[in-house]
Structures are given as structure tokens and as C-alpha cells.
Design a protein around this motif. Structure first.
Motif, PDB file in Angstrom:
ATOM      1  N   THR A 175       0.869  -1.164   0.000  1.00 27.02           N
ATOM      2  CA  THR A 175       0.000   0.000   0.000  1.00 27.02           C
ATOM      3  C   THR A 175       0.913   1.223   0.000  1.00 27.02           C
ATOM      4  OG1 THR A 175      -1.703  -1.144   1.298  1.00 27.02           O
ATOM      5  CG2 THR A 175      -1.794   1.272   1.245  1.00 27.02           C
ATOM      6  N   PRO A 176       1.053   1.921  -1.137  1.00 24.08           N
ATOM      7  CA  PRO A 176       1.979   3.060  -1.176  1.00 24.08           C
ATOM      8  C   PRO A 176       1.622   4.110  -0.131  1.00 24.08           C
ATOM      9  CG  PRO A 176       1.262   2.451  -3.389  1.00 24.08           C
ATOM     10  CD  PRO A 176       0.399   1.686  -2.432  1.00 24.08           C
ATOM     11  N   HIS A 177       2.625   4.608   0.558  1.00 24.31           N
ATOM     12  CA  HIS A 177       2.394   5.634   1.573  1.00 24.31           C
ATOM     13  C   HIS A 177       2.336   7.005   0.918  1.00 24.31           C
ATOM     14  CE1 HIS A 177       2.894   8.127   5.162  1.00 24.31           C
ATOM     15  NE2 HIS A 177       2.452   7.082   5.827  1.00 24.31           N
ATOM     16  N   ASP A 178       1.536   7.906   1.506  1.00 27.28           N
ATOM     17  CA  ASP A 178       1.388   9.249   0.956  1.00 27.28           C
ATOM     18  C   ASP A 178       2.716  10.006   0.887  1.00 27.28           C
ATOM     19  OD1 ASP A 178      -1.310   8.798   0.715  1.00 27.28           O
ATOM     20  OD2 ASP A 178      -1.863   9.889   2.548  1.00 27.28           O
ATOM     21  N   ALA A 179       3.676   9.620   1.731  1.00 27.51           N
ATOM     22  CA  ALA A 179       4.967  10.314   1.733  1.00 27.51           C
ATOM     23  C   ALA A 179       5.663  10.212   0.388  1.00 27.51           C
ATOM     24  CB  ALA A 179       5.871   9.760   2.833  1.00 27.51           C
ATOM     25  N   LEU A 180       5.389   9.146  -0.359  1.00 27.54           N
ATOM     26  CA  LEU A 180       6.002   9.010  -1.678  1.00 27.54           C
ATOM     27  C   LEU A 180       5.530  10.104  -2.619  1.00 27.54           C
ATOM     28  CD1 LEU A 180       5.852   5.138  -2.187  1.00 27.54           C
ATOM     29  CD2 LEU A 180       7.860   6.513  -1.688  1.00 27.54           C
ATOM     30  N   GLY A 181       4.329  10.634  -2.358  1.00 30.90           N
ATOM     31  CA  GLY A 181       3.818  11.713  -3.184  1.00 30.90           C
ATOM     32  C   GLY A 181       4.629  12.981  -3.077  1.00 30.90           C
ATOM     33  N   LEU A 182       5.404  13.119  -2.000  1.00 34.12           N
ATOM     34  CA  LEU A 182       6.242  14.303  -1.836  1.00 34.12           C
ATOM     35  C   LEU A 182       7.411  14.324  -2.811  1.00 34.12           C
ATOM     36  CD1 LEU A 182       6.429  14.346   2.080  1.00 34.12           C
ATOM     37  CD2 LEU A 182       4.924  15.711   0.626  1.00 34.12           C
ATOM     38  N   LEU A 183       7.676  13.196  -3.452  1.00 34.67           N
ATOM     39  CA  LEU A 183       8.821  13.108  -4.347  1.00 34.67           C
ATOM     40  C   LEU A 183       8.554  13.679  -5.734  1.00 34.67           C
ATOM     41  CD1 LEU A 183      10.100   9.530  -3.457  1.00 34.67           C
ATOM     42  CD2 LEU A 183      11.077  11.703  -2.747  1.00 34.67           C
TER      43      LEU A 183
END
Length: 234
Positions: free
Chosen positions: A155-163
Motif C-alpha cells: 500500500t503506497p504511503h502518501d509520503a512518496l507523493g512528496l517526491l
């Protein structure tokens, strides 16, 4: 002296480590690893635990997971450990405990520290000399987090969206993040928080954990709370 309860906060990521008894192997071949993955998926899905990163080493596993409820993680790990031990003992003709006591876990500040822990987990095979690059090791979440495959465990974490604002940008930034490697300071901090099972994060995050759980959140070094800042991203 009674054993302290783990620091668990629903909705927050936790780094979990579970080792084989006496550091013995818990996987003999790929059949074992496939079965463990299947049991892991079932245990986490049934108890609403999201898995963001993992690596299956020969004698231990690392998981980065977010439980939906206070007891979700412990119940999921207990079910996983018990069912896998039963399978492993039956298949390999052994008896007794497979695991070295209970699993260890520590809380992770999702705002700034989660990506550093992901990198720590997925670079474990490189540090162990099992692969030259994280992508060369089959049994980890790196392939899903780089966008090369769809792993039903992750389940991808939202923190990856910061990249980045697009999937392509996020993949490129995450690949670069891995290639930069983990610093000695990051490595020491993550290992220390794992050993003491505290809360890895900013002083503000640790203060929130202490208010919520009424327990110390920072590690102690020579009698004083440690203040660590791990990584970040550009």
C-alpha cells in the motif's frame, strides 16, 4: 519486571523487525518466501494493516507498516508468526520455536523520516552483500516502490507523493534516493531506535508520542535523550 507494551499509534507507520531463533534461517528457499508472502498478505489484510515496505532476508524480515487500530499490528504479527512457524516446521521436519522472541518495532515520523526507513529496509540486501543494487534483490518492496511491478502486498504511503507530482517523477526521484545510499548517521539512528523500540522522528513528533502514550519516545545515550534528525529529500 513486567515487559513494557510497545509504542503503538494507529494510523502511524511502524518499522517492524522479526528474527529467527538464535539468528537461524527462517527461509531455506523461494518456496518458503512465497508462503511467507502469502501469509503476510492474509494476516495484514484481515487486520487492516497497510504494508509500505519490506525485505525478506535469510534469517529475518523488515516491514514498514501502518495499523488501523491499536491492537492490529500485534494481532497480525502473532498470526503471521504462528502460521508460518507451523508451515515451516511441517515442511522441514523440525519442532519448536522458529522466532527469536517477540518482534521489535518502533514508530516512524511519516513527515520526514519514513523515506529514510524505506531506504534502510530496501538497501538491506546491499549492506549484507547479497546484491550490488537494491533492484537486484527479488524479495523486497523496491520493485513496487520504483513502479516496476504491482505488488499486491504494498500500500503506497502518501509520503512518496512528496517526491513528485507525477508517477514518473516520483519513480525517478525514488531511484535517485536509493542510489544516494544511507549515511552512517542514519544507519546508527535507525538501529538504535529499533533496539530501544522508541519513536524515530523530530522532537515535536516525539513529544506528541509521549503525550499520547505516556511513555518516553526518544532513545537514551549515556543517560540523556538523543535528538536525531534522519535524512530528508530534495
Amino acid at each position: 519486571m513486567p515487559r513494557l507494551h510497545r509504542l503503538i499509534l494507529p494510523g502511524m507507520p511502524h518499522h517492524v523487525v522479526h528474527r529467527g531463533n538464535n539468528r537461524a534461517a527462517i527461509f531455506f528457499d523461494d518456496t518458503d518466501r512465497h508462503r511467507f508472502r502469502s501469509l503476510l498478505r492474509s494476516a495484514f489484510a484481515s487486520r487492516q494493516v497497510g504494508l509500505h515496505a519490506y525485505v525478506l532476508m535469510d534469517n529475518h524480515v523488515h516491514l514498514l507498516a501502518t495499523p488501523a487500530e491499536r491492537t492490529s499490528l500485534a494481532k497480525a504479527m502473532h498470526s503471521l508468526a504462528q502460521r508460518y512457524c507451523q508451515y515451516f516446521n511441517l515442511r522441514h521436519g523440525r519442532t519448536g520455536s522458529l522466532w527469536e522472541g517477540r518482534f521489535k518495532s518502533f514508530l516512524v515520523d511519516k513527515d520526514r523520516y519514513l523515506l529514510a526507513v524505506c531506504r534502510y529496509i530496501e538497501l538491506n540486501p546491499v549492506r549484507a552483500g547479497l546484491a550490488g543494487r537494491a533492484e537486484e534483490y527479488l524479495w523486497s518492496s523496491v520493485h513496487a516502490n520504483l513502479g516496476n511491478i504491482r505488488d499486491p502486498l504494498i500500500t503506497p504511503h502518501d509520503a512518496l507523493g512528496l517526491l513528485g507530482t507525477s508517477p514518473e517523477a516520483r519513480r525517478a526521484r525514488y531511484a535517485d534516493w536509493l542510489d544516494r545510499g544511507i549515511t552512517a548517521r542514519e544507519l546508527a539512528a535507525i538501529r538504535r531506535y529499533s533496539a530501544q523500540e522508541r519513536a524515530l522522528g523530530s522532537p515535536r513528533f516525539q513529544a506528541m508520542v509521549e503525550r499520547s502514550l505516556g511513555r518516553p519516545a526518544a532513545t537514551r545515550n549515556r543517560g540523556r535523550p538523543a535528538k536525531e534528525k534522519v535524512g530528508g529529500h530534495r
